[in-house]
Scaffold this motif. Sequence first.
Motif, PDB file in Angstrom:
ATOM      1  N   PRO A 146      26.297  -8.950  16.119  1.00 24.19           N
ATOM      2  CA  PRO A 146      25.008  -8.805  16.808  1.00 24.19           C
ATOM      3  C   PRO A 146      25.039  -7.683  17.857  1.00 24.19           C
ATOM      4  CG  PRO A 146      26.004 -10.948  17.279  1.00 24.19           C
ATOM      5  CD  PRO A 146      26.902 -10.266  16.296  1.00 24.19           C
ATOM      6  N   LEU A 147      23.933  -6.940  17.894  1.00 22.60           N
ATOM      7  CA  LEU A 147      23.824  -5.785  18.794  1.00 22.60           C
ATOM      8  C   LEU A 147      22.528  -5.887  19.596  1.00 22.60           C
ATOM      9  CD1 LEU A 147      24.507  -2.747  19.655  1.00 22.60           C
ATOM     10  CD2 LEU A 147      23.139  -2.073  17.657  1.00 22.60           C
ATOM     11  N   ALA A 148      22.644  -5.733  20.899  1.00 24.18           N
ATOM     12  CA  ALA A 148      21.448  -5.601  21.744  1.00 24.18           C
ATOM     13  C   ALA A 148      21.497  -4.232  22.403  1.00 24.18           C
ATOM     14  CB  ALA A 148      21.401  -6.692  22.806  1.00 24.18           C
ATOM     15  N   THR A 149      20.333  -3.662  22.638  1.00 24.76           N
ATOM     16  CA  THR A 149      20.260  -2.340  23.261  1.00 24.76           C
ATOM     17  C   THR A 149      19.382  -2.424  24.490  1.00 24.76           C
ATOM     18  OG1 THR A 149      20.368  -1.395  21.034  1.00 24.76           O
ATOM     19  CG2 THR A 149      19.704   0.098  22.826  1.00 24.76           C
ATOM     20  N   ILE A 150      19.911  -1.946  25.600  1.00 24.82           N
ATOM     21  CA  ILE A 150      19.093  -1.900  26.817  1.00 24.82           C
ATOM     22  C   ILE A 150      18.261  -0.622  26.740  1.00 24.82           C
ATOM     23  CG2 ILE A 150      19.056  -1.838  29.338  1.00 24.82           C
ATOM     24  CD1 ILE A 150      21.651  -3.432  29.382  1.00 24.82           C
ATOM     25  N   MET A 151      16.953  -0.784  26.591  1.00 21.05           N
ATOM     26  CA  MET A 151      16.041   0.368  26.487  1.00 21.05           C
ATOM     27  C   MET A 151      15.267   0.474  27.801  1.00 21.05           C
ATOM     28  SD  MET A 151      16.239   1.625  23.231  1.00 21.05           S
ATOM     29  CE  MET A 151      14.798   1.983  22.262  1.00 21.05           C
ATOM     30  N   ARG A 152      15.727   1.366  28.633  1.00 23.73           N
ATOM     31  CA  ARG A 152      15.088   1.542  29.938  1.00 23.73           C
ATOM     32  C   ARG A 152      13.696   2.157  29.738  1.00 23.73           C
ATOM     33  NH1 ARG A 152      18.315   5.776  33.363  1.00 23.73           N
ATOM     34  NH2 ARG A 152      20.068   4.335  33.332  1.00 23.73           N
TER      35      ARG A 152
END
Length: 257
Positions: free
Chosen positions: A93-99
């Motif tokens: 599983p991958l999460a991406t912090i998208m500012r």
Amino acid sequence: MRVLILGGTTEASELARLLAADPRFETTLSLAGRTSKPRPQPVRTRTGGFGGPDGLAAWLQQEAIEAVVDATHPYADQISSNAVTACKQLAIPLATIMRPAWQPLPGDTWLTVASAEAAAEALGSQPRRVFLSLGRLELGAFARSPQHRYVARMIEAPEGVVLPRDIKLIFDRGPFDEPAEATLLKDEKIDVVVSKNSGGAATYPKIAATRKLGIPVVMIARPHKWHGHTVEKAEGAMMWLEQRLAHRAIPVSARGV
Ligand code: NAP
């Protein structure tokens, strides 16, 4: 749970701090190695590229990583693409912090361009006093527009980059506040700022200062960033990790898998 944070940002450091305080997680923070003296971190840190998506996948497997949080900068698009490929390949599983990007407000004069080269072009043929709020690797694009006088701020000296002929380098890593930014722009008689749309609060004061002083901004647009599950902040990534942990604790039969 063994977690990899792809870092180099405020959010990555913030998430490292949250995870370091939680014994349920074993965390590694990965840095590209662009700065020689990165801030100390409260979790295990590794430095340097993995060797493309295959290298990253091999490292994830070797380290038995169970979840990845891509907390890299909005303009770091290569590592994000690698993370999507490697995590997909291994079903991690991958999460991406998208500012979120900054949006122009009344009083802002922004010209949005696609690249540092396009920004150099957009400055025009008449000599101007330009503040470059960019990474050191992007400064080279401005060597081809030597008619301007440049001021650039960065963390450390650029190496292997051909700089514009007339450039003043200021070494500072922030944080910066709006009055100090306004003073800098006034003292240097800046008449145009070149910036990335980094988003977030840490580097926004310079944008607020341009609005106050009526200085136009040449804004380099964000690249497309491949991503996993998106969150906006470190806290969102922490919640996502907690959900993954809870999900993992449920036996496979109960999950109906
Ligand atoms: P990039 O173009 O996406 O990445 C280029 C290569 O650098 C990647 O393919 C990877 O090498 C390596 N890399 C990048 N981030 C890494 C990480 N966190 N850990 C290990 N290897 C990494 O990235 P970039 O624009 O050069 O930025 C490099 C780092 O600086 C990022 O971590 C980013 O968060 C930070 N940063 C960038 C900016 C910016 O404006 N671009 C601003 C502030 C901070 P391999 O393919 O060999 O794995």
